[in-house]
Design a protein around this motif. Structure first.
Motif, short mmCIF file in Angstrom:
data_model
loop_
_atom_site.label_atom_id
_atom_site.label_comp_id
_atom_site.label_asym_id
_atom_site.label_seq_id
_atom_site.Cartn_x
_atom_site.Cartn_y
_atom_site.Cartn_z
N PHE A 299 0.84 -1.20 0.00
CA PHE A 299 0.00 0.00 0.00
C PHE A 299 0.87 1.26 0.00
CE2 PHE A 299 -2.58 3.38 1.70
CZ PHE A 299 -3.86 3.13 1.22
N TYR A 300 1.92 1.25 0.82
CA TYR A 300 2.77 2.43 0.92
C TYR A 300 3.54 2.66 -0.38
CZ TYR A 300 6.19 5.77 2.63
OH TYR A 300 6.97 6.89 2.79
N ARG A 301 4.01 1.59 -1.01
CA ARG A 301 4.71 1.76 -2.29
C ARG A 301 3.79 2.36 -3.34
NH1 ARG A 301 6.73 -3.78 -1.36
NH2 ARG A 301 8.81 -3.64 -0.43
N SER A 302 2.48 2.08 -3.21
CA SER A 302 1.51 2.59 -4.18
C SER A 302 1.19 4.06 -3.98
CB SER A 302 0.22 1.76 -4.09
OG SER A 302 -0.79 2.28 -4.93
N CYS A 303 1.04 4.50 -2.71
CA CYS A 303 0.60 5.88 -2.46
C CYS A 303 1.65 6.75 -1.79
CB CYS A 303 -0.68 5.89 -1.63
SG CYS A 303 -0.43 5.38 0.08
N MET A 304 2.66 6.15 -1.15
CA MET A 304 3.72 6.89 -0.46
C MET A 304 3.14 7.88 0.56
SD MET A 304 6.34 5.46 -1.75
CE MET A 304 7.73 6.47 -1.22
N ASP A 305 2.06 7.49 1.22
CA ASP A 305 1.39 8.36 2.19
C ASP A 305 1.24 7.58 3.50
OD1 ASP A 305 -0.34 9.90 3.74
OD2 ASP A 305 -1.54 10.55 2.04
N LYS B 104 -2.12 8.16 5.48
CA LYS B 104 -3.25 7.43 4.92
C LYS B 104 -3.17 5.96 5.28
CE LYS B 104 -5.80 6.81 0.58
NZ LYS B 104 -5.83 7.17 -0.87
N LEU B 105 -1.95 5.41 5.22
CA LEU B 105 -1.76 4.01 5.59
C LEU B 105 -2.12 3.78 7.06
CD1 LEU B 105 -0.77 1.12 5.13
CD2 LEU B 105 1.57 1.92 5.53
#
Length: 281
Positions: free
Chosen positions: A237-243, A246-247
């Motif tokens: 998830f973090y690699r996808s949004c870098m947020d 949000k995670l």
């Protein structure tokens, strides 16, 4: 210092307190186990600050990992707060902030896929879907019960745990697979993942069924446990949004510091980062 007697009644009352506080089954089991370990070591001695400190030293002498010692102390401290014996609490071991996690505990996406393929080849459809639900939604093993027919129909699960309610979105592909499974099992409403007698799947059962796949899947047993699927989800998830904020919301963390632990790179990744610095001639 005046001590306190730790009795079986204290242990039973503390376990009841944890249930009333709606602590997760995993937390209840761990706190109870650690407290009973402490009680067995006391062997009738009074609970004092000196006794707790001596137990901490005993665990160190037995070569328990520092992080494990602090975790066991946290369980005992939780009881001491409950009992009103705060004067018996001791300092935790000082730990350096972790820079990277142990590679032998890191489940890769490829290994995750091998586990899924193995469950599919063995006809373990329920286990396959349980792992996919935990991996695709990032839920805790204690939250599997919230994957219901209603959640699969709406694409969102309402999770209530530890006094907090959060909404988890479920991927459409997962929802279709869940509904197809529910129809085949004649489950019209409520929880989808049930035992043969219609009860909820326990944490121990999910853990044991996952462990049984290790050898056939060619994945080290040290990497296969339910919470590792949540870690895998967090990294993806973090690699996808870098947020990270949000995670943290998606995972249900109240502190970003907790979320940061999920994103620590492996030792191999850390080594590659050092190599890329190019500071060795």
């Amino acid at each position: 210092m005046k001590g306190h007697k730790l009795t079986q009644d204290h242990l039973a009352a503390f376990c009841q307190h944890l249930r009333e506080e709606e602590q997760s089954p995993g937390t209840q089991e761990k706190y109870s186990r650690d407290l009973r370990t402490f009680a067995a070591w006391l062997d009738g001695l009074d609970v004092t600050k000196e006794a707790v400190s001596a137990w901490k030293e005993h665990l160190s002498a037995e070569r328990y990992a520092p992080v494990t010692i602090n975790s066991m102390l946290a369980s005992v401290h939780a009881f001491l707060r409950y009992a009103g014996w705060d004067e018996c609490r001791v300092r935790y071991l000082k730990l350096q902030r972790r820079l990277f996690r142990d590679d032998c505990r890191d489940l890769t996406r490829e290994e995750y896929q091998r586990l899924l393929d193995t469950a599919r080849s063995l006809g373990r459809e329920r286990l396959l879907l349980v792992m996919e639900a935990m991996g695709a939604a990032g839920i805790r093993v204690s939250e599997v019960k919230y994957i219901t027919v209603e959640a699969a129909r709406t694409g969102r699960a309402e999770i209530s745990l530890k006094g907090k309610i959060r909404t988890i979105l479920l991927p459409g592909k997962l929802c279709r697979k869940l509904l197809k499974y529910a129809r085949r099992k004649k489950i019209a409403s409520g929880e989808i993942f049930l035992t043969k007698d219609g009860g909820s799947l326990s944490r121990k059962q999910i853990w044991a069924e996952m462990k049984a796949l290790c050898r056939r899947a060619g994945v080290e047993a040290t990497k296969v446990f339910p919470h590792n699927l949540r870690h895998l989800f967090a990294r993806a998830f973090y690699r996808s949004c870098m947020d990270i904020a949000k995670l943290a919301d998606v995972l249900g963390h109240s502190s970003i510091e907790t979320t940061r632990i999920y994103l620590i790179s492996t030792g191999a990744e850390h080594s590659r980062q050092l190599e890329r610095l190019g500071l060795v001639s």
